[in-house]
Scaffold this motif. Sequence first.
Motif, short mmCIF file in Angstrom:
data_model
loop_
_atom_site.label_atom_id
_atom_site.label_comp_id
_atom_site.label_asym_id
_atom_site.label_seq_id
_atom_site.Cartn_x
_atom_site.Cartn_y
_atom_site.Cartn_z
N TYR A 1 163.08 16.04 -70.81
CA TYR A 1 162.28 15.18 -71.67
C TYR A 1 163.00 13.84 -71.91
O TYR A 1 162.40 12.77 -71.82
N ASN A 2 164.30 13.91 -72.18
CA ASN A 2 165.08 12.68 -72.40
C ASN A 2 165.12 11.82 -71.15
O ASN A 2 165.01 10.59 -71.23
N LEU A 3 165.27 12.45 -69.99
CA LEU A 3 165.30 11.73 -68.73
C LEU A 3 163.96 11.02 -68.49
O LEU A 3 163.92 9.84 -68.15
N ARG B 1 155.65 22.97 -72.58
CA ARG B 1 154.72 23.00 -73.72
C ARG B 1 155.47 23.25 -75.02
O ARG B 1 155.24 22.59 -76.03
N ALA B 2 156.35 24.25 -75.02
CA ALA B 2 157.08 24.61 -76.24
C ALA B 2 157.97 23.46 -76.70
O ALA B 2 158.07 23.18 -77.90
N HIS B 3 158.61 22.79 -75.75
CA HIS B 3 159.50 21.69 -76.14
C HIS B 3 158.70 20.54 -76.75
O HIS B 3 159.07 20.01 -77.81
N ILE B 4 157.60 20.16 -76.11
CA ILE B 4 156.78 19.06 -76.65
C ILE B 4 156.26 19.43 -78.04
O ILE B 4 156.27 18.62 -78.95
N PRO C 1 156.21 11.41 -83.41
CA PRO C 1 154.75 11.29 -83.52
C PRO C 1 154.07 10.92 -82.19
O PRO C 1 152.99 11.40 -81.90
N ALA C 2 154.70 10.08 -81.38
CA ALA C 2 154.10 9.67 -80.11
C ALA C 2 153.99 10.87 -79.17
O ALA C 2 152.98 11.04 -78.47
N SER C 3 154.99 11.72 -79.16
CA SER C 3 154.95 12.91 -78.30
C SER C 3 153.89 13.89 -78.80
O SER C 3 153.17 14.49 -78.01
N LYS C 4 153.79 14.04 -80.10
CA LYS C 4 152.76 14.92 -80.65
C LYS C 4 151.37 14.39 -80.31
O LYS C 4 150.47 15.16 -80.00
N GLN C 5 151.20 13.07 -80.34
CA GLN C 5 149.91 12.48 -79.98
C GLN C 5 149.62 12.77 -78.51
O GLN C 5 148.50 13.09 -78.14
N TRP C 6 150.63 12.65 -77.65
CA TRP C 6 150.47 12.96 -76.23
C TRP C 6 150.00 14.39 -76.08
O TRP C 6 149.08 14.68 -75.33
#
Length: 80
Positions: A13-15, A58-61, A67-72
Amino acid sequence: MTASSSGNAAELYNLISAERDLTQSLFRQALQDPSGALARIVELGERHNLPVSVEEVRAHIASLEDPASKQWLLKASGGL
């Protein structure tokens, strides 16, 4: 999810987050083809020696406070 798999998902995710064009490309793909975007993320993990499963992604997101990731996740929820 094992600890190393969890770590792989976080590192991957960081990458991905560090590469703006890749992040935007994955977001656009997720809107049109959520399962394809997940498959692409898993493939990216394999290429970077950070193996993850779709479930781990899925679990990581879902665990992120960003908030931007949750929106994604919400926008691409059809396949996530």
